[in-house]
Design an enzyme around this catalytic site. Structure first.
Site, short mmCIF file in Angstrom:
data_model
loop_
_atom_site.label_atom_id
_atom_site.label_comp_id
_atom_site.label_asym_id
_atom_site.label_seq_id
_atom_site.Cartn_x
_atom_site.Cartn_y
_atom_site.Cartn_z
N HIS A 188 -8.06 0.74 2.04
CA HIS A 188 -7.85 0.34 3.44
C HIS A 188 -8.73 1.16 4.39
O HIS A 188 -8.23 1.87 5.27
CB HIS A 188 -6.36 0.45 3.83
CG HIS A 188 -6.00 -0.44 4.99
ND1 HIS A 188 -4.82 -1.14 5.06
CD2 HIS A 188 -6.67 -0.73 6.13
CE1 HIS A 188 -4.78 -1.82 6.19
NE2 HIS A 188 -5.89 -1.59 6.87
N GLU B 265 0.84 -1.21 0.00
CA GLU B 265 0.00 0.00 0.00
C GLU B 265 0.88 1.26 0.00
O GLU B 265 1.90 1.28 0.67
CB GLU B 265 -0.91 -0.02 1.24
CG GLU B 265 -1.88 -1.19 1.17
CD GLU B 265 -2.73 -1.35 2.44
OE1 GLU B 265 -2.69 -0.48 3.30
OE2 GLU B 265 -3.41 -2.37 2.54
#
Ligand code: GLV
Length: 321
Positions: free
Chosen positions: A286, A268
Site C-alpha cells: 500500500h 491489510e
C-alpha cells in the site's frame, strides 16, 4: 495557550514541519507509535477534541464521533474516505475532508511500476539473481510480454485512472475506460469508453482506479475474472476489497489470467497465502502515494483543512459540502 485553543488528535506521526504548523494554532495530541491506534483507544483519546487527523486505515464510525462529541472536523490523510461514516459526520455537523489531486501522480507512477514489473517479471527476475537461480544468460530466460500494441483497460475514470491512461501512448498502448455507476469522473472522450464486460474481454492490462463503496466491493470476482484474457494481468492500486482475493487466487491457479500487480489487499496487512507464493504476482505494501513529496503535501493539506475549519473558514477539500 489559552483555554479556547482548539485541540486536535493526530493518529499517526506526520512530518515535523507539518505538525509544527498545526501546533501554531492548535493543541496537538499525537499518537506517535508506528502501530494503529486501537478503536477503543481512539474513542478514548478523541473525547474533548475539536479536530481529528486520521489515516485511511482508522475506522471512523459513529461511535468515534459520539465519543468525540466536540469534533468539528475529521481530516483523512488520503484520497479514499471509505473508512469514514460520512453520513454520520454530516448528521452531526462535522466537516470531513480528504487529500485529492496531490497524490494522483505518485499513484499513477506506482501503477506503471506494477504494470511493468508484472509484464517484464521484474520481481521474479530480481529474486532469481539474488537466490543464485540465474546460471548465466540464455536466449529464452525470463521472457516477458511487451506493452507495445496492447490494450490498457482502465476501470474508474477519475483523476488517477486518467493519469495512468495519459502515459499509455508513450508505451504504444491504446487505452479504453469503463465508467461504472458509483465511480467518479468521466472518461476523457466517448470513443474510449466501453462496457466493463468488453473492457475485460479485450484488454491486456486491466487497471483498477475505483473508490470503495457497495457498488465496487468485489467488482472483480470469479465471474469478471473469467471474462479476462488468459494472457492479461490485473493491477490494483485502489482499494483491496474491490477485488475478491479468494477469486483472484483461484483465477491465477486456473491460469485464467497471466498475473497480477497488487498494492492493496482485502485485509491489510494480511495477504491471501496463495498470492504470496506466486511468481507471477507482484505485491507492494500500500505505497501508492508513498513518495516524500506526496506524503508531505498530503499531511500539509490535511492540516490546512483542520486549521481552516477550526478557524471558522471553509475547508479546502471537503467531501461533505
Ligand atoms: C490511500 O490509499 C489513499 O486513499 O490516499
Amino acid at each position: 495557550m489559552t483555554k479556547t485553543t482548539p485541540t486536535v488528535l493526530v493518529t499517526r506521526r506526520l512530518p515535523s514541519a507539518v505538525l509544527d504548523q498545526l501546533a501554531q494554532s492548535c493543541a496537538v495530541d499525537l499518537h506517535a507509535g508506528t502501530d494503529d491506534l486501537p478503536h477503543d483507544a481512539l474513542c478514548a483519546r478523541v473525547h474533548g477534541k475539536d479536530g481529528l487527523i486520521c489515516m485511511f486505515n482508522d475506522r471512523i464510525d459513529a461511535s468515534v464521533m459520539d465519543a468525540g462529541d466536540s469534533l468539528r472536523v475529521i481530516a483523512t490523510v488520503a484520497v479514499g474516505f471509505d473508512n469514514i461514516d460520512v453520513e454520520a459526520a454530516t448528521a452531526r455537523g462535522i466537516v470531513v475532508t480528504n487529500t485529492p489531486d496531490i497524490l494522483t501522480g505518485a499513484t499513477a507512477e506506482l501503477t506503471w511500476a506494477l504494470i511493468l514489473s508484472v509484464t517484464r517479471r521484474v520481481g521474479e527476475a530480481d529474486r532469481a539473481v539474488r537466490s543464485g537461480a540465474w546460471a548465466g544468460w540464455t536466449f529464452d530466460f525470463m521472457l516477458g510480454s511487451e506493452l507495445r500494441g496492447k490494450q490498457l483497460g482502465i476501470v474508474g475514470a477519475g483523476r488517477i485512472g486518467r493519469a495512468v491512461g495519459a502515459v499509455a501512448s508513450a508505451f504504444g498502448m491504446r487505452t479504453v475506460f469503463a465508467a461504472k455507476p458509483g465511480v467518479t469522473g468521466n472518461a476523457p472522450s466517448d470513443e474510449e469508453v466501453v462496457s466493463l464486460d468488453e473492457l475485460l474481454l479485450t484488454s491486456d492490462v486491466v487497471s483498477l482506479h475505483l473508490p470503495l463503496n457497495p457498488s465496487t466491493r468485489h467488482l472483480i470476482n470469479r465471474r469478471t475474472l473469467a471474462r479476462m484474457k488468459r494472457s492479461a494481468c490485473l493491477i490494483n492500486t485502489s482499494r483491496g476489497p474491490v477485488v475478491d482475493e479468494e477469486a483472484l487466487a483461484w483465477a491465477l491457479d486456473e491460469r485464467l489470467i497471466a498475473g497480477a500487480g497488487l498494492d492493496v489487499f482485502e485485509d491489510e496487512p494480511h495477504v491471501h497465502p496463495s498470492l504470496l507464493t506466486r511468481e507471477n504476482v507482484c505485491l507492494t505494501p500500500h505505497i501508492g502515494s508513498a513518495t516524500r513529496e506526496t506524503r508531505g503535501a498530503m499531511a500539509g493539506l490535511a492540516v490546512r483543512n483542520v486549521v481552516d475549519v477550526l478557524g471558522g473558514r471553509g475547508a479546502l477539500t471537503p467531501v461533505n459540502g
